[in-house]
Enzyme design. Structure first.
Site, PDB file in Angstrom:
ATOM      1  N   THR A 129      13.718   8.497  -3.772  1.00 47.67           N
ATOM      2  CA  THR A 129      13.691   7.182  -4.424  1.00 47.67           C
ATOM      3  C   THR A 129      12.395   6.958  -5.219  1.00 47.67           C
ATOM      4  N   GLY A 130      11.398   7.817  -5.025  1.00 44.97           N
ATOM      5  CA  GLY A 130      10.099   7.635  -5.673  1.00 44.97           C
ATOM      6  C   GLY A 130      10.088   8.165  -7.094  1.00 44.97           C
ATOM      7  N   ASP A 173      14.052   9.649   8.190  1.00 44.59           N
ATOM      8  CA  ASP A 173      12.687   9.146   8.063  1.00 44.59           C
ATOM      9  C   ASP A 173      11.729  10.245   8.498  1.00 44.59           C
ATOM     10  N   SER A 205      -1.917  17.685  -2.903  1.00 48.51           N
ATOM     11  CA  SER A 205      -2.533  16.756  -3.858  1.00 48.51           C
ATOM     12  C   SER A 205      -3.971  17.131  -4.196  1.00 48.51           C
ATOM     13  N   GLU A 230      -6.151  15.068  -4.312  1.00 53.93           N
ATOM     14  CA  GLU A 230      -6.993  14.242  -3.439  1.00 53.93           C
ATOM     15  C   GLU A 230      -7.577  15.075  -2.296  1.00 53.93           C
ATOM     16  N   TYR A 271      -5.535   9.382   3.355  1.00 57.12           N
ATOM     17  CA  TYR A 271      -4.458  10.048   2.613  1.00 57.12           C
ATOM     18  C   TYR A 271      -4.839  11.505   2.335  1.00 57.12           C
ATOM     19  N   ARG A 323       6.200   4.994 -12.319  1.00 53.65           N
ATOM     20  CA  ARG A 323       5.063   4.964 -11.403  1.00 53.65           C
ATOM     21  C   ARG A 323       5.065   3.656 -10.615  1.00 53.65           C
ATOM     22  N   ARG A 378      -0.265   2.352 -13.909  1.00 56.15           N
ATOM     23  CA  ARG A 378       0.861   1.418 -14.032  1.00 56.15           C
ATOM     24  C   ARG A 378       0.370  -0.026 -13.948  1.00 56.15           C
ATOM     25  N   LYS A 379      -0.669  -0.221 -13.118  1.00 61.15           N
ATOM     26  CA  LYS A 379      -1.235  -1.569 -13.022  1.00 61.15           C
ATOM     27  C   LYS A 379      -1.731  -1.988 -14.410  1.00 61.15           C
ATOM     28  N   PRO A 386     -13.480   2.277   0.132  1.00 61.28           N
ATOM     29  CA  PRO A 386     -14.626   2.544   1.009  1.00 61.28           C
ATOM     30  C   PRO A 386     -15.303   3.878   0.695  1.00 61.28           C
TER      31      PRO A 386
HETATM   32  P1  NAP Z   1       6.086   7.665  -4.566  1.00 59.22           P
HETATM   33  O1  NAP Z   1       6.659   7.201  -5.853  1.00 59.22           O
HETATM   34  O2  NAP Z   1       5.181   6.761  -3.803  1.00 59.22           O
HETATM   35  O3  NAP Z   1       7.322   8.079  -3.623  1.00 59.22           O
HETATM   36  C1  NAP Z   1       7.135   8.304  -2.241  1.00 59.22           C
HETATM   37  C2  NAP Z   1       8.490   8.505  -1.622  1.00 59.22           C
HETATM   38  O4  NAP Z   1       8.334   8.738  -0.209  1.00 59.22           O
HETATM   39  C3  NAP Z   1       9.457   7.306  -1.748  1.00 59.22           C
HETATM   40  O5  NAP Z   1      10.746   7.793  -2.012  1.00 59.22           O
HETATM   41  C4  NAP Z   1       9.402   6.694  -0.351  1.00 59.22           C
HETATM   42  O6  NAP Z   1      10.580   6.002  -0.005  1.00 59.22           O
HETATM   43  C5  NAP Z   1       9.291   7.953   0.490  1.00 59.22           C
HETATM   44  N1  NAP Z   1       8.831   7.687   1.849  1.00 59.22           N
HETATM   45  C6  NAP Z   1       7.705   7.030   2.212  1.00 59.22           C
HETATM   46  N2  NAP Z   1       7.607   7.000   3.560  1.00 59.22           N
HETATM   47  C7  NAP Z   1       8.703   7.654   4.048  1.00 59.22           C
HETATM   48  C8  NAP Z   1       9.168   7.954   5.350  1.00 59.22           C
HETATM   49  N3  NAP Z   1       8.517   7.565   6.442  1.00 59.22           N
HETATM   50  N4  NAP Z   1      10.324   8.654   5.473  1.00 59.22           N
HETATM   51  C9  NAP Z   1      11.012   9.046   4.376  1.00 59.22           C
HETATM   52  N5  NAP Z   1      10.622   8.766   3.109  1.00 59.22           N
HETATM   53  C10 NAP Z   1       9.483   8.083   2.954  1.00 59.22           C
HETATM   54  O7  NAP Z   1       5.304   9.051  -4.764  1.00 59.22           O
HETATM   55  P2  NAP Z   1       5.301  10.055  -6.012  1.00 59.22           P
HETATM   56  O8  NAP Z   1       4.263   9.630  -6.967  1.00 59.22           O
HETATM   57  O9  NAP Z   1       6.689  10.281  -6.461  1.00 59.22           O
HETATM   58  O10 NAP Z   1       4.734  11.363  -5.305  1.00 59.22           O
HETATM   59  C11 NAP Z   1       5.598  12.281  -4.651  1.00 59.22           C
HETATM   60  C12 NAP Z   1       4.784  13.093  -3.664  1.00 59.22           C
HETATM   61  O11 NAP Z   1       3.749  13.799  -4.343  1.00 59.22           O
HETATM   62  C13 NAP Z   1       4.077  12.298  -2.598  1.00 59.22           C
HETATM   63  O12 NAP Z   1       4.048  13.085  -1.419  1.00 59.22           O
HETATM   64  C14 NAP Z   1       2.673  12.128  -3.119  1.00 59.22           C
HETATM   65  O13 NAP Z   1       1.765  11.933  -2.052  1.00 59.22           O
HETATM   66  C15 NAP Z   1       2.491  13.461  -3.801  1.00 59.22           C
HETATM   67  N6  NAP Z   1       1.581  13.505  -4.944  1.00 59.22           N
HETATM   68  C16 NAP Z   1       1.724  12.619  -5.962  1.00 59.22           C
HETATM   69  C17 NAP Z   1       0.915  12.723  -7.074  1.00 59.22           C
HETATM   70  C18 NAP Z   1       1.061  11.787  -8.234  1.00 59.22           C
HETATM   71  O14 NAP Z   1       0.130  11.699  -9.054  1.00 59.22           O
HETATM   72  N7  NAP Z   1       2.201  11.104  -8.374  1.00 59.22           N
HETATM   73  C19 NAP Z   1      -0.046  13.754  -7.148  1.00 59.22           C
HETATM   74  C20 NAP Z   1      -0.150  14.644  -6.092  1.00 59.22           C
HETATM   75  C21 NAP Z   1       0.673  14.532  -4.999  1.00 59.22           C
HETATM   76  P3  NAP Z   1      10.770   4.398  -0.243  1.00 59.22           P
HETATM   77  O15 NAP Z   1      11.365   4.289  -1.628  1.00 59.22           O
HETATM   78  O16 NAP Z   1      11.693   4.031   0.840  1.00 59.22           O
HETATM   79  O17 NAP Z   1       9.416   3.774  -0.149  1.00 59.22           O
HETATM   80  O1  F7E Z   2      -6.435   5.488  -8.509  1.00 59.26           O
HETATM   81  C1  F7E Z   2      -9.506   3.748  -9.598  1.00 59.26           C
HETATM   82  C2  F7E Z   2      -9.417   4.210  -8.164  1.00 59.26           C
HETATM   83  O2  F7E Z   2      -4.568   4.592  -7.146  1.00 59.26           O
HETATM   84  C3  F7E Z   2      -7.058   6.246  -9.511  1.00 59.26           C
HETATM   85  C4  F7E Z   2      -1.716   9.111  -6.001  1.00 59.26           C
HETATM   86  O3  F7E Z   2      -0.558   9.486  -6.697  1.00 59.26           O
HETATM   87  O4  F7E Z   2      -3.056  10.540  -7.374  1.00 59.26           O
HETATM   88  C5  F7E Z   2      -2.915   9.201  -6.926  1.00 59.26           C
HETATM   89  O5  F7E Z   2      -4.060   8.786  -6.218  1.00 59.26           O
HETATM   90  C6  F7E Z   2      -8.504   5.828  -9.678  1.00 59.26           C
HETATM   91  C7  F7E Z   2      -9.285   5.702  -8.370  1.00 59.26           C
HETATM   92  O6  F7E Z   2      -4.563   7.019  -7.878  1.00 59.26           O
HETATM   93  C8  F7E Z   2      -8.258   0.358  -9.665  1.00 59.26           C
HETATM   94  O7  F7E Z   2     -10.566   3.807  -7.424  1.00 59.26           O
HETATM   95  C9  F7E Z   2      -9.976   1.420 -10.436  1.00 59.26           C
HETATM   96  O8  F7E Z   2     -10.556   6.279  -8.520  1.00 59.26           O
HETATM   97  O9  F7E Z   2      -4.120   5.285  -9.526  1.00 59.26           O
HETATM   98  P1  F7E Z   2      -4.850   5.504  -8.271  1.00 59.26           P
HETATM   99  P2  F7E Z   2      -5.303   8.064  -6.936  1.00 59.26           P
HETATM  100  O10 F7E Z   2      -6.098   7.409  -5.895  1.00 59.26           O
HETATM  101  O11 F7E Z   2      -5.996   9.027  -7.819  1.00 59.26           O
HETATM  102  C10 F7E Z   2      -3.255  11.514  -6.342  1.00 59.26           C
HETATM  103  C11 F7E Z   2      -3.331  12.880  -6.990  1.00 59.26           C
HETATM  104  C12 F7E Z   2      -2.275  11.418  -5.249  1.00 59.26           C
HETATM  105  O12 F7E Z   2      -1.949  12.414  -4.603  1.00 59.26           O
HETATM  106  C13 F7E Z   2      -1.887  10.045  -4.805  1.00 59.26           C
HETATM  107  O13 F7E Z   2      -0.649  10.063  -4.087  1.00 59.26           O
HETATM  108  O14 F7E Z   2      -8.532   4.527 -10.256  1.00 59.26           O
HETATM  109  N1  F7E Z   2      -9.198   2.320  -9.778  1.00 59.26           N
HETATM  110  N2  F7E Z   2      -9.410   0.214 -10.358  1.00 59.26           N
HETATM  111  C14 F7E Z   2      -8.132   1.700  -9.307  1.00 59.26           C
HETATM  112  N3  F7E Z   2      -7.077   2.159  -8.616  1.00 59.26           N
HETATM  113  C15 F7E Z   2      -6.092   1.281  -8.276  1.00 59.26           C
HETATM  114  N4  F7E Z   2      -5.011   1.735  -7.627  1.00 59.26           N
HETATM  115  N5  F7E Z   2      -6.196  -0.050  -8.600  1.00 59.26           N
HETATM  116  C16 F7E Z   2      -7.252  -0.554  -9.287  1.00 59.26           C
HETATM  117  O15 F7E Z   2      -7.320  -1.753  -9.538  1.00 59.26           O
END
Ligand code: NAP
Ligand code: F7E
Length: 341
Positions: free
Chosen positions: A22-23, A68, A135, A137, A159, A194, A201-202, A290
């Protein structure tokens, strides 16, 4: 003849189970696999209000299975039902900010959840190939640039810590049990799907809200943080390519370019034709973390060499895609008017 062809296709069609369908990534991956002729199963957890918006274009073509990542028996049953050739574990508590507030839940889902998936596969589909959504991260506080598959991990959030656990669990199941498990170490990838809390997206949604006259400002945190932002539909193609290799491996997925949050905001306001963008941005302590990850930039050379994978969408095109989609969506009423905080 037609029947014989259908029987042949039924035999050769691969099946895939996607957690997190769903993500953002799960929905793009499902579309990609369907276009390749896969039978697609998606794991969905029970929510009081179903969250199937991203699956609208393919709703009739995927089979959803209740389950889940917190619940082993549901994962066992899902793997048995799907009998998958490929499993993509994309489910996670994926928002870094929330992981500081809900660290134990994040560890359970994003860390231990990986182990539960691996156990279900080991018991019920040991020949299935597994993709784990690792990731950037995990690199966190980096001591070198750009980061690649050999860069040490220093996660800076619950995370990131949970993802490191999942990464090593995958390598352990590869080494100990001979499973085909591959880690995609993906840098940030974004899209019009996103989640609204992520900074890109914000900003795109906030700018669109200002553009249509529904908001005046966007509240942000650290504008200096830098990320390597790519376009999500291209990254799910890399996931698929990783599972078509003869030998499982771990790959960095990235563009190789980093930009700051400030640059993203400036570019987004420019797309919307809004001048003096700084007047519309409020920096608020509540959006700081933090422990921050200040600067990430990936080196995707291995993926290019071994998988033939290369991201195409450039930073300014990504910003434009997201802002234009949010403006169009708000005008059409298909995207919710939400508070920008
Ligand atoms: P996302 O949009 O937040 O999607 C997360 C998905 O996980 C949603 O379908 C959510 O379901 C599901 N989920 C959460 N908790 C669950 C649980 N307890 N049991 C089953 N399903 C659960 O994330 P995304 O951006 O598509 O990212 C996909 C994956 O790649 C994630 O593991 C993320 O950590 C990782 N990742 C993302 C990025 C990035 O930049 N996007 C980069 C590196 C790694 P619901 O719809 O029910 O909430
Ligand atoms: O933050 C800064 C914040 O929440 C990016 C996830 O997909 O990518 C994602 O994690 C940066 C950070 O993504 C705001 O402090 C400033 O430095 O968009 P983010 P993230 O933390 O990089 C990695 C690869 C994943 O794996 C994760 O699942 O932006 N920032 N101001 C802010 N961030 C947010 N969210 N909101 C703010 O207002």
């Amino acid at each position: 003849m037609v029947k014989a062809r259908a029987r042949f296709q039924a035999r050769v069609a691969k099946s895939a189970l996607i957690s997190g369908i769903t993500g953002q990534d799960g929905s793009y991956l499902a579309e990609l696999l369907l276009s390749k002729g896969y039978t697609v199963f998606g794991l969905v957890r029970r929510l009081s209000v179903p969250n199937l918006g991203n699956l609208r274009p393919i709703a009739e073509r995927v089979t959803l299975i209740d389950g889940d990542l917190m619940d082993q028996s549901s994962l066992n049953a899902a793997v048995q039902k799907a009998a998958p050739d490929e499993v993509y574990n994309l489910a996670a508590q994926s928002f870094v900010g929330t992981s500081f507030v809900q660290p134990v839940l994040t560890g359970e889902i994003t860390g231990l959840g990986v182990l539960r998936i691996l156990e279900a596969v080991r018991a019920h589909a040991p020949h299935a190939r597994v993709y784990q959504a690792s990731s950037s991260e995990m690199f966190g506080h980096v001591d070198r640039e750009p980061q690649d598959e050999m860069t040490p991990f220093h996660p800076r959030s619950p995370y990131g810590v949970a993802k490191v656990y999942g990464y090593w669990a995958c390598i352990n199941y590869r080494e100990a049990h001979g499973l085909f498990v591959a880690n995609g170490i993906l840098f940030n990838h974004e899209s019009e799907r996103r989640g609204f809390e992520f900074v890109t997206r914000k900003i795109s949604h906030g700018v669109a809200m200002i553009h249509v006259g529904r908001a005046k400002t966007i509240s942000l945190g650290n504008l200096e943080a830098k990320r390597d932002w790519g376009y999500a539909p291209e990254y799910v193609d890399m996931m698929w390519r990783m599972l078509q290799q003869d030998i499982p491996g771990d790959f960095v997925g990235a563009t190789g370019e980093a930009h700051s949050v400030e640059e993203f905001a400036a570019a987004a306001f420019e797309v919307a034709g809004i001048e003096d963008w700084k007047k519309h941005v409020v920096v608020d302590e509540k959006n700081f973390r933090p422990a921050e990850v200040y600067n990430l930039r990936g080196n995707p050379a291995k993926a290019k060499r071994a998988l033939g994978w290369e991201p195409r969408t450039k930073f300014h095109d990504l910003v434009r895609i997201m802002v234009e989609a949010d403006i169009a969506g708000l005008q059409a009423g298909t995207i919710p008017v939400r508070p920008v905080s």
